[in-house]
Write a protein that holds these residues in place. Structure first.
Motif, PDB file in Angstrom:
ATOM      1  N   LEU A  11      -6.069  -6.956  11.889  1.00  0.00           N
ATOM      2  CA  LEU A  11      -5.543  -8.142  11.251  1.00  0.00           C
ATOM      3  C   LEU A  11      -4.991  -8.590  10.742  1.00  0.00           C
ATOM      4  O   LEU A  11      -5.591  -8.762   9.232  1.00  0.00           O
ATOM      5  CB  LEU A  11      -7.095  -9.213  11.292  1.00  0.00           C
ATOM      6  CG  LEU A  11      -7.098 -10.255  11.673  1.00  0.00           C
ATOM      7  CD1 LEU A  11      -6.169 -11.106  13.406  1.00  0.00           C
ATOM      8  CD2 LEU A  11      -8.423 -10.814  12.141  1.00  0.00           C
ATOM      9  N   MET A  12      -4.280  -9.833  10.200  1.00  0.00           N
ATOM     10  CA  MET A  12      -3.335  -9.627   8.928  1.00  0.00           C
ATOM     11  C   MET A  12      -3.720 -10.867   8.937  1.00  0.00           C
ATOM     12  O   MET A  12      -3.798 -11.825  10.064  1.00  0.00           O
ATOM     13  CB  MET A  12      -2.136  -9.720   9.953  1.00  0.00           C
ATOM     14  CG  MET A  12      -1.533  -7.829   9.351  1.00  0.00           C
ATOM     15  SD  MET A  12       0.621  -7.768   9.682  1.00  0.00           S
ATOM     16  CE  MET A  12       0.943  -8.028  11.487  1.00  0.00           C
ATOM     17  N   PRO A  13      -3.713 -11.800   7.887  1.00  0.00           N
ATOM     18  CA  PRO A  13      -3.748 -13.033   7.511  1.00  0.00           C
ATOM     19  C   PRO A  13      -3.024 -14.045   7.397  1.00  0.00           C
ATOM     20  O   PRO A  13      -1.755 -13.478   8.170  1.00  0.00           O
ATOM     21  CB  PRO A  13      -4.161 -13.400   5.617  1.00  0.00           C
ATOM     22  CG  PRO A  13      -3.119 -11.944   5.512  1.00  0.00           C
ATOM     23  CD  PRO A  13      -3.027 -11.002   6.100  1.00  0.00           C
ATOM     24  N   THR A  14      -3.161 -15.329   7.663  1.00  0.00           N
ATOM     25  CA  THR A  14      -2.358 -16.281   8.552  1.00  0.00           C
ATOM     26  C   THR A  14      -1.155 -17.103   7.036  1.00  0.00           C
ATOM     27  O   THR A  14      -0.206 -16.955   7.159  1.00  0.00           O
ATOM     28  CB  THR A  14      -2.752 -17.172   8.754  1.00  0.00           C
ATOM     29  OG1 THR A  14      -3.686 -18.320   7.613  1.00  0.00           O
ATOM     30  CG2 THR A  14      -3.699 -17.673  10.000  1.00  0.00           C
ATOM     31  N   ILE A  15      -2.122 -16.377   5.962  1.00  0.00           N
ATOM     32  CA  ILE A  15      -1.078 -17.063   4.935  1.00  0.00           C
ATOM     33  C   ILE A  15      -0.241 -15.545   4.030  1.00  0.00           C
ATOM     34  O   ILE A  15      -1.106 -14.851   4.032  1.00  0.00           O
ATOM     35  CB  ILE A  15      -1.912 -17.671   3.416  1.00  0.00           C
ATOM     36  CG1 ILE A  15      -2.349 -18.996   4.502  1.00  0.00           C
ATOM     37  CG2 ILE A  15      -0.847 -17.922   2.727  1.00  0.00           C
ATOM     38  CD1 ILE A  15      -1.233 -20.081   5.117  1.00  0.00           C
ATOM     39  N   GLN A  16       1.274 -15.667   4.289  1.00  0.00           N
ATOM     40  CA  GLN A  16       1.965 -14.728   3.483  1.00  0.00           C
ATOM     41  C   GLN A  16       2.294 -14.912   1.979  1.00  0.00           C
ATOM     42  O   GLN A  16       3.010 -16.845   2.391  1.00  0.00           O
ATOM     43  CB  GLN A  16       2.856 -14.708   4.326  1.00  0.00           C
ATOM     44  CG  GLN A  16       2.565 -14.109   5.991  1.00  0.00           C
ATOM     45  CD  GLN A  16       2.826 -13.889   6.837  1.00  0.00           C
ATOM     46  OE1 GLN A  16       4.530 -13.249   6.513  1.00  0.00           O
ATOM     47  NE2 GLN A  16       3.222 -13.390   8.309  1.00  0.00           N
ATOM     48  N   ASN A  17       2.897 -14.655   1.922  1.00  0.00           N
ATOM     49  CA  ASN A  17       3.631 -14.810   0.274  1.00  0.00           C
ATOM     50  C   ASN A  17       5.667 -14.849   1.093  1.00  0.00           C
ATOM     51  O   ASN A  17       5.536 -13.934   1.333  1.00  0.00           O
ATOM     52  CB  ASN A  17       3.750 -13.342  -0.897  1.00  0.00           C
ATOM     53  CG  ASN A  17       3.170 -13.601  -2.166  1.00  0.00           C
ATOM     54  OD1 ASN A  17       3.208 -14.340  -2.232  1.00  0.00           O
ATOM     55  ND2 ASN A  17       2.775 -12.178  -2.036  1.00  0.00           N
ATOM     56  N   MET A  41       5.292  -8.514   7.080  1.00  0.00           N
ATOM     57  CA  MET A  41       3.775  -8.459   6.596  1.00  0.00           C
ATOM     58  C   MET A  41       3.542  -6.838   7.119  1.00  0.00           C
ATOM     59  O   MET A  41       3.146  -5.422   6.138  1.00  0.00           O
ATOM     60  CB  MET A  41       2.573  -8.792   6.698  1.00  0.00           C
ATOM     61  CG  MET A  41       1.127  -9.087   6.104  1.00  0.00           C
ATOM     62  SD  MET A  41       0.422  -9.882   6.463  1.00  0.00           S
ATOM     63  CE  MET A  41       0.148 -11.380   5.021  1.00  0.00           C
ATOM     64  N   LEU A  48       1.297  -0.875  15.708  1.00  0.00           N
ATOM     65  CA  LEU A  48       0.347  -1.890  14.959  1.00  0.00           C
ATOM     66  C   LEU A  48       0.001  -3.122  15.568  1.00  0.00           C
ATOM     67  O   LEU A  48       0.853  -3.568  15.439  1.00  0.00           O
ATOM     68  CB  LEU A  48      -0.128  -1.880  14.149  1.00  0.00           C
ATOM     69  CG  LEU A  48      -0.034  -0.790  12.920  1.00  0.00           C
ATOM     70  CD1 LEU A  48       0.361  -0.464  11.448  1.00  0.00           C
ATOM     71  CD2 LEU A  48      -1.472   0.334  12.861  1.00  0.00           C
ATOM     72  N   PHE A  82       2.801 -20.473   6.253  1.00  0.00           N
ATOM     73  CA  PHE A  82       1.758 -19.710   7.073  1.00  0.00           C
ATOM     74  C   PHE A  82       2.831 -19.277   8.429  1.00  0.00           C
ATOM     75  O   PHE A  82       3.609 -19.374   8.854  1.00  0.00           O
ATOM     76  CB  PHE A  82       1.619 -21.147   7.838  1.00  0.00           C
ATOM     77  CG  PHE A  82       0.390 -21.304   9.031  1.00  0.00           C
ATOM     78  CD1 PHE A  82      -0.124 -19.898  10.072  1.00  0.00           C
ATOM     79  CD2 PHE A  82      -0.639 -21.964   8.986  1.00  0.00           C
ATOM     80  CE1 PHE A  82      -1.256 -20.118  10.707  1.00  0.00           C
ATOM     81  CE2 PHE A  82      -1.988 -21.459   9.057  1.00  0.00           C
ATOM     82  CZ  PHE A  82      -1.834 -20.604  10.402  1.00  0.00           C
ATOM     83  N   LEU A 101       2.653  -3.278   4.686  1.00  0.00           N
ATOM     84  CA  LEU A 101       1.257  -2.806   4.719  1.00  0.00           C
ATOM     85  C   LEU A 101       1.243  -1.163   5.310  1.00  0.00           C
ATOM     86  O   LEU A 101       1.182  -0.089   4.729  1.00  0.00           O
ATOM     87  CB  LEU A 101       0.577  -3.100   5.691  1.00  0.00           C
ATOM     88  CG  LEU A 101      -0.482  -4.241   5.961  1.00  0.00           C
ATOM     89  CD1 LEU A 101      -1.692  -4.828   7.181  1.00  0.00           C
ATOM     90  CD2 LEU A 101      -1.133  -4.236   4.864  1.00  0.00           C
ATOM     91  N   PHE A 102       2.303  -1.358   6.224  1.00  0.00           N
ATOM     92  CA  PHE A 102       2.772   0.265   6.500  1.00  0.00           C
ATOM     93  C   PHE A 102       3.494   1.408   5.537  1.00  0.00           C
ATOM     94  O   PHE A 102       2.917   2.663   5.566  1.00  0.00           O
ATOM     95  CB  PHE A 102       3.663   0.829   7.928  1.00  0.00           C
ATOM     96  CG  PHE A 102       3.596   1.544   8.624  1.00  0.00           C
ATOM     97  CD1 PHE A 102       2.343   1.700   9.616  1.00  0.00           C
ATOM     98  CD2 PHE A 102       4.689   2.648   8.485  1.00  0.00           C
ATOM     99  CE1 PHE A 102       2.367   3.274  10.448  1.00  0.00           C
ATOM    100  CE2 PHE A 102       4.678   3.584   9.659  1.00  0.00           C
ATOM    101  CZ  PHE A 102       3.381   3.471  10.200  1.00  0.00           C
TER     102      PHE A 102
END
Lengths: 436, 436
Positions: free
Chosen positions: B70-76, B113, B132, B106, B117-118
């Protein structure tokens, strides 16, 4: 899940940024990864815990008569202007402009929105009582996000909102949530203590925090041993009946945060009953009367035809925070010790000689029997590494399978919490894991 | 759920803003309420459908070997600068500045992302393949949000991302998702047709849309009757085995959107095989090679020690959109007709004479036996209203209990989809509802 194919990135070293045990262990056990300051991605093992925690919260909310809805993350600023909180909330509120320059925000809580939704629906006193909850991601732009998911910026919260016809009915709704919270935390293996609290910016006149004891807790708490001895799961109250006696069993004993501490009352306790410890807040309930219903213009028609402004309360549980709090309350030097109900997997199957036909066969049989609740360490790795990682990740059971045992069809079962070891047949090992 | 206490605000009139059937019916059946343009709150009945749809998606992703995160809604914003999409995405991206003036957004999708992560995890070719997925709220700031949840701004999407060692392995991952999607939609009672598609802004060279047929569909599609006759649930493929023959069964027949339509190939079909209809997109899969892994600097060490840039694909299902799409495909003048697998409740118990002891007793017995899968209309309301609302809300079964039948212990069971009526004993009625 077979570890050879899993996405479970454990770390040998402790990341430098992690100051507290839960943060360190969640990173090391591959449960979460930070993607921005105070914002985390949940990896498979962490997400499974989050889902189990959320499901327990859901079941106890439903049992107490609350109904699940799901409000969006993005809200209109205008809603918050109606209650007067738009300016009050300050920099913690993540303010957003959409492509049409409309002022929006990422919801930090939902009193305004749920009151507005309910206003659309409730016309008569017959439409009361209602208690609506949702489990949704919130955002609070903390100045100093830290402690991993314990004080993140994007976090998962369960928030419930009750609507009642008068203060007595509202008190009943409050008690429903009070008792539902005790059951919720107890089912997760936590000892949560309700403590009278200030109502703070939400407003109102009655509030309890639910605080669990953990050596690494953020605040000092003072509590009577008699309170610690109570078991919320000993009996299930009839949530439609009179709940006052049930709640009184809990509120009659001394319990206070440092903020609300009363030295005189504390000194009056027998010395053997005084427990002073560190605590972590995991839930907070509020009764605030008509603060939002009045400001947002929610009224219903009473039995006498006259308008009534419903009495409201709100009830929060930090779902993602709980994952960290459980670890703070339950870990040792080697890693996490999951309570059975929220463990990502009930058992790790440790194949000490992957590639050995007898070991492989026995492991596969266990894995087939345990299904999604098992993680199978089928990797070509040293036994020491497998033991260490299973301890770190905190699975309640380790089914250890080496060539000697496997030749006799025996499984060594290790209980993570106690270190107890059992030598069992395959069937008995499976039954023991499933029984927990 | 007892209707006297439920939060199920049905509407008699059709809201003026609703242009299409699903939007009208979701508002009228009390499933959702708009809180801002293109942003919806899900009320209890709607949320139950959303959760069931999500759970089917989850089960089929798991079956095909994908792992849930579960990735967050807010990204850089910086992540998106690495791939070069930050500027490209235009006004549909909801851009945000946090309290420290950092540029955030958002997430409208998660290629960047998940690759990042990977990258943190994957070091060697042995860490491949991985797929994923997550089911998370996304935001696209549509210029003209409309059609209810079919084209909302905040929407729930399942997006999966595969990482493979070479194009052949990536093709296998693509086929896994292709077949998982067919099963997913079929389990929801939908006939979904895979169609070759342009890859568009995601990039890459292989893509299929999954389109369901509905009279009110947004686009014209052309499909061979032979394709419509195939049943994705007739056999379960071995997802680890060779999937090419399974996929070929579907891709050998003609199917095209207007965009990709080939008049010559179409004319070559026998006339009785040519089906031209309206369609709604509910899923989209992409193989795009190294577009993101290369731009984000993801490499792993190959068996020969040389670096490999993993081949990727992404795979989306519009989970909240599906709720609308199912209604578009399955409704009549009176309301929604839920397929059993995704109905908010399996049955409505209609008490035609609430307050009559015999009717009440029989209804309570049914309600106790059916549990959370029943909605019990215990309100003091006219039978005509109860029938109309049960039809509107589309529960697969209506258990109709009036004084005459109740006196003989009989239940009239009405099947919403066909209008078929059965006169059954209590036990048989319960068994029939549970069997569906």
């Amino acid at each position: 899940m077979r570890l050879s194919r899993a996405f479970l990135p454990t770390l040998k070293e402790t990341p430098a940024e992690a100051q507290i045990a839960s943060h360190r262990l969640m990173l090391r056990a591959g449960m979460v990864r930070q993607t921005s300051a105070g914002i985390y991605a949940w990896l498979p093992a962490g997400l499974r815990v989050l889902q189990k925690v959320g499901q327990i919260v859901r079941e106890e909310q439903d049992r107490a008569g609350a109904q699940e809805i799901l409000m969006p993350t993005i809200q209109n600023a205008d809603l918050w202007r109606q209650s007067g909180r738009y300016e009050d909330y300050g920099e913690e509120m993540l303010r957003i402009k959409d492509r049409n320059q409309r002022e929006m925000l990422f919801g930090p809580t939902n009193e305004e929105m749920v009151t507005d939704l309910f206003k659309d629906y409730a016309k008569s006193y017959r439409d009361l009582p209602r208690n609506l909850y949702h489990i949704q991601w919130k955002f609070r732009d903390e100045r100093r996000p830290r402690f991993g998911v314990m004080r993140g910026r994007e976090f998962l919260m369960k928030d419930a909102y009750s609507f009642d016809v008068n203060p007595e009915a509202a008190q009943h709704s409050y008690r429903q949530m009070f008792l539902a919270y005790l059951r919720t935390f107890a089912r997760m293996g936590l000892k949560a203590i309700p403590m009278r609290a200030d109502t703070g910016p939400i407003g109102g006149n009655l509030s309890h925090e639910f605080i669990i004891l953990a050596e690494t807790g953020e605040s000092q708490v003072f509590v009577s041993q008699d309170l610690l001895d109570l078991d919320p799961l000993a009996d299930t109250p009839d949530f439609a009946g009179d709940l006052a006696p049930h709640v009184d069993r809990w509120t009659q004993h001394y319990a206070a945060t440092e903020e609300m501490h009363d030295e005189a009352a504390w000194s009056a306790l027998a010395e053997g009953k005084r427990v002073s410890a560190r605590g972590i807040e995991v839930g907070h309930i509020f009764y605030f009367g008509t603060k939002y219903s009045a400001s947002m213009g929610l009224t219903v028609q009473g039995a006498d035809g006259k308008p009534i402004t419903p009495e409201m309360g709100s009830y929060g549980i930090g779902v993602s925070r709980l994952v960290g709090a459980i670890i703070e309350a339950s870990h040792d030097e080697a890693g996490i010790i999951w309570p059975d109900a929220v463990a990502p997997f009930a058992a790790a199957i440790l194949n000490l000689k992957a590639g050995d036909a007898t070991c492989d066969a026995l492991c596969e049989q266990l894995y087939a029997a345990l299904g999604a609740e098992a993680v199978y360490d089928d990797r070509d790795a040293r036994p020491g590494q497998k033991f260490a990682e299973a301890d770190l990740c905190g699975y309640p059971w380790q089914a250890i399978i080496g060539p000697r045992g496997a030749a006799n069809g025996r499984v060594e079962l290790k209980r993570r919490a106690t270190g107890e070891r059992l030598d069992l047949s395959r069937e008995d090992a499976i039954a023991r894991i499933k029984r927990a």
